[in-house]
Design a protein around this motif. Structure first.
Motif, PDB file in Angstrom:
ATOM      1  N   ALA A  44       0.903  -1.140  -0.012  1.00 46.37           N
ATOM      2  CA  ALA A  44      -0.035   0.042   0.002  1.00 46.37           C
ATOM      3  C   ALA A  44       0.931   1.394   0.007  1.00 46.37           C
ATOM      4  CB  ALA A  44      -1.008   0.039   1.123  1.00 46.37           C
ATOM      5  N   ASN A  45       2.077   1.284   0.778  1.00 45.85           N
ATOM      6  CA  ASN A  45       2.802   2.409   0.756  1.00 45.85           C
ATOM      7  C   ASN A  45       3.681   2.446  -0.428  1.00 45.85           C
ATOM      8  OD1 ASN A  45       3.340   1.584   4.340  1.00 45.85           O
ATOM      9  ND2 ASN A  45       1.926   3.020   3.542  1.00 45.85           N
ATOM     10  N   ARG A  46       3.847   1.557  -1.152  1.00 44.28           N
ATOM     11  CA  ARG A  46       4.684   1.474  -2.497  1.00 44.28           C
ATOM     12  C   ARG A  46       6.233   1.770  -1.927  1.00 44.28           C
ATOM     13  NH1 ARG A  46       2.235  -1.336  -5.521  1.00 44.28           N
ATOM     14  NH2 ARG A  46       0.347  -0.728  -6.730  1.00 44.28           N
ATOM     15  N   LEU A  47       6.456   1.218  -0.826  1.00 44.72           N
ATOM     16  CA  LEU A  47       7.671   1.847  -0.168  1.00 44.72           C
ATOM     17  C   LEU A  47       8.329   0.629   0.533  1.00 44.72           C
ATOM     18  CD1 LEU A  47       9.841   4.028   0.463  1.00 44.72           C
ATOM     19  CD2 LEU A  47       8.522   4.484   2.425  1.00 44.72           C
ATOM     20  N   LEU A  48       9.437   0.080   0.608  1.00 37.98           N
ATOM     21  CA  LEU A  48      10.024  -0.711   1.420  1.00 37.98           C
ATOM     22  C   LEU A  48      10.969  -0.173   2.406  1.00 37.98           C
ATOM     23  CD1 LEU A  48      11.180  -3.343  -1.455  1.00 37.98           C
ATOM     24  CD2 LEU A  48       9.454  -3.460   0.220  1.00 37.98           C
ATOM     25  N   LEU A  49      10.721  -0.469   3.878  1.00 38.99           N
ATOM     26  CA  LEU A  49      11.656  -0.066   4.750  1.00 38.99           C
ATOM     27  C   LEU A  49      12.503  -1.359   4.939  1.00 38.99           C
ATOM     28  CD1 LEU A  49       9.535   2.319   6.995  1.00 38.99           C
ATOM     29  CD2 LEU A  49      11.197   3.016   5.202  1.00 38.99           C
ATOM     30  N   LEU A  50      13.711  -1.479   4.836  1.00 37.34           N
ATOM     31  CA  LEU A  50      14.598  -2.493   5.062  1.00 37.34           C
ATOM     32  C   LEU A  50      15.614  -2.580   6.202  1.00 37.34           C
ATOM     33  CD1 LEU A  50      14.910  -2.940   1.192  1.00 37.34           C
ATOM     34  CD2 LEU A  50      13.549  -4.699   2.638  1.00 37.34           C
ATOM     35  N   THR A  51      15.854  -3.485   6.789  1.00 37.41           N
ATOM     36  CA  THR A  51      17.133  -3.656   7.716  1.00 37.41           C
ATOM     37  C   THR A  51      18.195  -4.534   6.999  1.00 37.41           C
ATOM     38  OG1 THR A  51      16.232  -5.501   8.833  1.00 37.41           O
ATOM     39  CG2 THR A  51      15.908  -3.227   9.723  1.00 37.41           C
ATOM     40  N   ILE A  52      19.103  -4.191   7.004  1.00 30.90           N
ATOM     41  CA  ILE A  52      20.703  -5.094   6.649  1.00 30.90           C
ATOM     42  C   ILE A  52      20.891  -5.994   7.680  1.00 30.90           C
ATOM     43  CG2 ILE A  52      22.675  -4.726   5.449  1.00 30.90           C
ATOM     44  CD1 ILE A  52      21.886  -1.624   5.334  1.00 30.90           C
ATOM     45  N   VAL A  53      21.186  -7.350   7.077  1.00 24.44           N
ATOM     46  CA  VAL A  53      21.654  -8.005   7.999  1.00 24.44           C
ATOM     47  C   VAL A  53      23.200  -8.427   7.470  1.00 24.44           C
ATOM     48  CG1 VAL A  53      21.763 -10.745   8.488  1.00 24.44           C
ATOM     49  CG2 VAL A  53      19.330  -9.257   8.069  1.00 24.44           C
ATOM     50  N   THR A  54      23.922  -8.559   8.596  1.00 25.22           N
ATOM     51  CA  THR A  54      25.095  -8.713   8.179  1.00 25.22           C
ATOM     52  C   THR A  54      26.019  -9.793   9.391  1.00 25.22           C
ATOM     53  OG1 THR A  54      27.654  -7.660   8.530  1.00 25.22           O
ATOM     54  CG2 THR A  54      25.929  -6.964   9.928  1.00 25.22           C
TER      55      THR A  54
END
Length: 142
Positions: A44-54
């Motif tokens: 719905a937001n057309r947006l991804l909020l992503l965290t990065i795994v390391t």
């Protein structure tokens, strides 16, 4: 981009806690990384909020030694898609337009993994909300 332009696998499986593996131009490393979708409604937001795994857990611990409550460590026993102890610096949330992930999917440049268990995802969400570095507008989308 109409809803029907979304690849079926994204329409069915894209949600908070989804895990993807791909190369990102935002990272200094050319290696692909695991990313966790953290926003409540990415379609719905057309947006991804992503965290990065390391896997560089010590680096993340050191960088955040004054705010260790914003680091989430995930062991292979908690999430068996990870083969080594991994960490997420929850002070870093990448914003990507949904269209970018659609492009990766269409070019087959992304791998899907099973969603994070709710308990692990809950720790990530809590750590992001506790971060002094993540903007309030982004926290509101969690």
């Amino acid at each position: 981009m109409a809803g029907d332009a979304l690849p079926m696998e994204l329409r069915l499986g894209l949600r908070a806690g989804s895990v993807f593996y791909f190369q990102s131009r935002e990272l200094s490393s050319a290696e692909p990384h695991f990313f966790v979708v953290v926003n409540r409604d990415p379609i719905a937001n057309r947006l991804l909020l992503l965290t990065i795994v390391t896997s560089k857990v010590e680096k993340v611990r050191f960088r955040n030694r004054e705010r260790s409550h914003t680091v989430v460590e995930i062991s292979p026993t908690e999430y068996d898609e990870f083969s080594v102890l991994s960490a997420i610096d929850c002070n870093v949330v990448l914003e990507k337009p949904l269209s970018e992930l659609v492009g990766l999917v269409k070019r087959q440049e992304v791998r899907y993994h099973k969603n994070l268990p709710l308990a692990v995802f809950g720790k990530i969400r809590t750590a992001i909300l506790a971060s002094p570095l993540v903007e309030e507008e982004l926290k509101a989308l969690l």
